[in-house]
Design a protein around this motif. Structure first.
Motif, short mmCIF file in Angstrom:
data_model
loop_
_atom_site.label_atom_id
_atom_site.label_comp_id
_atom_site.label_asym_id
_atom_site.label_seq_id
_atom_site.Cartn_x
_atom_site.Cartn_y
_atom_site.Cartn_z
N ALA A 29 -3.06 -62.03 44.89
CA ALA A 29 -1.86 -61.21 45.02
C ALA A 29 -1.50 -60.60 43.67
O ALA A 29 -1.58 -61.26 42.64
CB ALA A 29 -0.70 -62.04 45.54
N ASN A 57 1.08 -60.82 59.58
CA ASN A 57 1.24 -61.63 58.38
C ASN A 57 0.73 -63.04 58.63
O ASN A 57 0.49 -63.43 59.76
CB ASN A 57 2.70 -61.63 57.90
N ARG A 71 3.80 -69.91 51.35
CA ARG A 71 4.03 -68.52 50.99
C ARG A 71 3.51 -67.64 52.12
O ARG A 71 2.43 -67.88 52.65
CB ARG A 71 3.29 -68.22 49.69
N PHE A 73 2.34 -63.90 53.45
CA PHE A 73 1.78 -62.65 52.95
C PHE A 73 1.62 -61.67 54.11
O PHE A 73 1.27 -62.07 55.22
CB PHE A 73 0.39 -62.87 52.35
N SER A 77 -0.63 -55.44 53.08
CA SER A 77 0.21 -55.07 51.95
C SER A 77 -0.61 -54.55 50.78
O SER A 77 -1.68 -55.09 50.48
CB SER A 77 1.03 -56.28 51.50
N ILE A 80 -1.58 -57.21 48.07
CA ILE A 80 -2.70 -58.13 48.27
C ILE A 80 -3.97 -57.44 47.79
O ILE A 80 -4.36 -56.41 48.32
CB ILE A 80 -2.85 -58.53 49.75
#
Length: 137
Positions: A29, A57, A71, A73, A77, A80
């Motif tokens: 990330a 996600n 977490r 993600f 995105s 990433i």
């Protein structure tokens, strides 16, 4: 095609690994600190995958210094950089929230022993043909 669907399709990433609950992944990330940008690697077990399309996600859990860290993600995105699947886990549930109450060896997940080529997107027919060719030689 709807205008919204067309815009979403443009923003989706082309190469996304097939993720399932129980997989062990490394997520690279991008993190912005002031004016600098660096890549932070978060390695852990996928405990859930939700949504679809551009909104898909996944949540990754790991235990660091005795403290569980989770977490979430967004798969598509721009933050990433890449997602590496290290192991495919063999689990029966889609949500692995029960791992929150387990520590140490109790939190282990068996590795899936099927052909990994299937998960990478190669058709089974090609994989079987390759193994037959190898056995004939």
């Amino acid at each position: 095609m709807n205008v919204i669907q067309q815009l979403e399709k443009e923003q989706q990433k082309e190469k996304v690994p097939a993720l399932r609950a129980g997989d062990t992944v490394k997520v690279h990330a991008k993190v912005v600190e002031g004016t600098r940008e660096r890549i932070q690697v978060f390695e852990g077990t996928v405990i859930r995958v939700t949504g679809g399309g551009l909104r898909q996600n996944f949540t990754v859990r790991r235990v660091t210094h005795g403290v569980g860290v989770e977490r979430t993600f967004l798969i598509h995105s721009p933050r990433i950089d890449k997602i590496e699947v290290l192991r495919h886990g063999d689990v029966r549930q889609a949500r692995l929230y029960y791992l929150r109450g387990k520590v140490g060896k109790e939190a282990r997940i068996r590795e899936r022993r099927r052909l990994i080529r299937e998960a990478e997107g190669e058709p089974e027919a090609e994989a079987e043909a390759e193994t037959e060719e190898e056995s004939e030689e």
